[in-house]
Motif scaffolding. Structure first.
Motif, mmCIF file in Angstrom:
data_model
loop_
_atom_site.group_PDB
_atom_site.id
_atom_site.type_symbol
_atom_site.label_atom_id
_atom_site.label_comp_id
_atom_site.label_asym_id
_atom_site.label_seq_id
_atom_site.Cartn_x
_atom_site.Cartn_y
_atom_site.Cartn_z
ATOM 1 N N ALA A 76 0.838 -1.205 0.000
ATOM 2 C CA ALA A 76 0.000 0.000 0.000
ATOM 3 C C ALA A 76 0.873 1.255 0.000
ATOM 4 O O ALA A 76 0.609 2.206 -0.745
ATOM 5 C CB ALA A 76 -0.942 0.000 1.200
ATOM 6 N N ALA A 77 1.920 1.253 0.808
ATOM 7 C CA ALA A 77 2.807 2.419 0.900
ATOM 8 C C ALA A 77 3.578 2.627 -0.399
ATOM 9 O O ALA A 77 3.688 3.757 -0.897
ATOM 10 C CB ALA A 77 3.770 2.245 2.077
ATOM 11 N N GLN A 78 4.120 1.551 -0.957
ATOM 12 C CA GLN A 78 4.890 1.669 -2.199
ATOM 13 C C GLN A 78 4.003 2.123 -3.353
ATOM 14 O O GLN A 78 4.377 3.010 -4.128
ATOM 15 C CB GLN A 78 5.586 0.346 -2.541
ATOM 16 C CG GLN A 78 6.504 0.435 -3.745
ATOM 17 C CD GLN A 78 7.654 1.409 -3.538
ATOM 18 O OE1 GLN A 78 8.228 1.485 -2.453
ATOM 19 N NE2 GLN A 78 7.987 2.162 -4.577
ATOM 20 N N ASP A 79 2.829 1.526 -3.455
ATOM 21 C CA ASP A 79 1.904 1.920 -4.524
ATOM 22 C C ASP A 79 1.530 3.396 -4.408
ATOM 23 O O ASP A 79 1.444 4.109 -5.403
ATOM 24 C CB ASP A 79 0.646 1.052 -4.501
ATOM 25 C CG ASP A 79 0.883 -0.374 -4.982
ATOM 26 O OD1 ASP A 79 1.993 -0.690 -5.469
ATOM 27 O OD2 ASP A 79 -0.056 -1.195 -4.834
ATOM 28 N N HIS A 80 1.320 3.868 -3.163
ATOM 29 C CA HIS A 80 0.946 5.275 -2.987
ATOM 30 C C HIS A 80 2.120 6.191 -3.327
ATOM 31 O O HIS A 80 1.930 7.236 -3.965
ATOM 32 C CB HIS A 80 0.428 5.535 -1.575
ATOM 33 C CG HIS A 80 -0.117 6.915 -1.410
ATOM 34 N ND1 HIS A 80 -1.114 7.420 -2.226
ATOM 35 C CD2 HIS A 80 0.209 7.915 -0.564
ATOM 36 C CE1 HIS A 80 -1.387 8.674 -1.871
ATOM 37 N NE2 HIS A 80 -0.587 8.993 -0.869
ATOM 38 N N SER A 81 3.329 5.815 -2.919
ATOM 39 C CA SER A 81 4.504 6.629 -3.270
ATOM 40 C C SER A 81 4.650 6.743 -4.783
ATOM 41 O O SER A 81 4.900 7.828 -5.320
ATOM 42 C CB SER A 81 5.775 6.025 -2.664
ATOM 43 O OG SER A 81 5.787 6.192 -1.264
#
Length: 169
Positions: A76-81
């Motif tokens: 989730a964090a990587q996709d949002h970044s």
């Protein structure tokens, strides 16, 4: 009676959203500022590991248990970044209108509580952590002892960072 039950459920959802929104915070202008450091930037996975180590160091000073890396929160964090980088927009709202909770659930994480920190322009794990720790809302997420797991994302193009914190249901 079902109207009352529905109302209670509605209030519970509002309380969860309020807690989540309070935990998420609003990105400040300071978080978008370039840090001006000239040291070579570490690789993404190394940088993410370093951020987790720095988070756990700060949590230890505050008496919190360390957070453990969770693959779903990391996704989730990587996709949002990557989404922020591709749209040149640092925000807790995704380009598709998603909230942090939406993205965390989409990644398969069933949360009881969550928080998100975002930043842009910081070239090192230490500099982004210094920025987050200098902001009361972001620091509150890092030092929230209710969070048990973390995912860290970094899009190197523009140095867009995301921390997703959670406690599973």
């Amino acid at each position: 009676m079902s109207k009352h039950r529905s109302s209670r459920t509605h209030h519970r959802k509002i309380a969860v959203a309020a807690v989540a929104l309070a935990a998420v915070g609003v990105p400040s202008a300071a978080m978008a500022a370039q840090d001006g450091t000239s040291s070579a930037a570490p690789t993404a996975s190394s940088a993410q590991d370093q951020v987790v180590d720095l988070v756990n160091s700060e949590r230890g000073k505050a008496g919190c248990e360390p957070v453990k890396v969770n693959d779903q929160l990391t996704k989730a964090a990587q996709d949002h970044s990557e989404d922020m980088a591709s749209h040149s927009n640092m925000s807790h709202t995704g380009s598709d209108g998603s909230s942090p909770g939406d993205r965390i659930e989409r990644a398969g994480y069933s949360w009881s509580t969550y928080g998100e920190n975002v930043a842009q322009g910081y070239s090192t794990p230490k500099s982004v952590m210094d920025g987050w720790m200098s902001s009361s809302g972001h620091k509150a997420n890092i030092l929230n002892c209710h969070f048990k797991e973390i995912g860290v994302g970094l899009a190197k193009s523009g140095n867009y960072w995301t921390q997703d914190f959670g406690a599973a249901r």
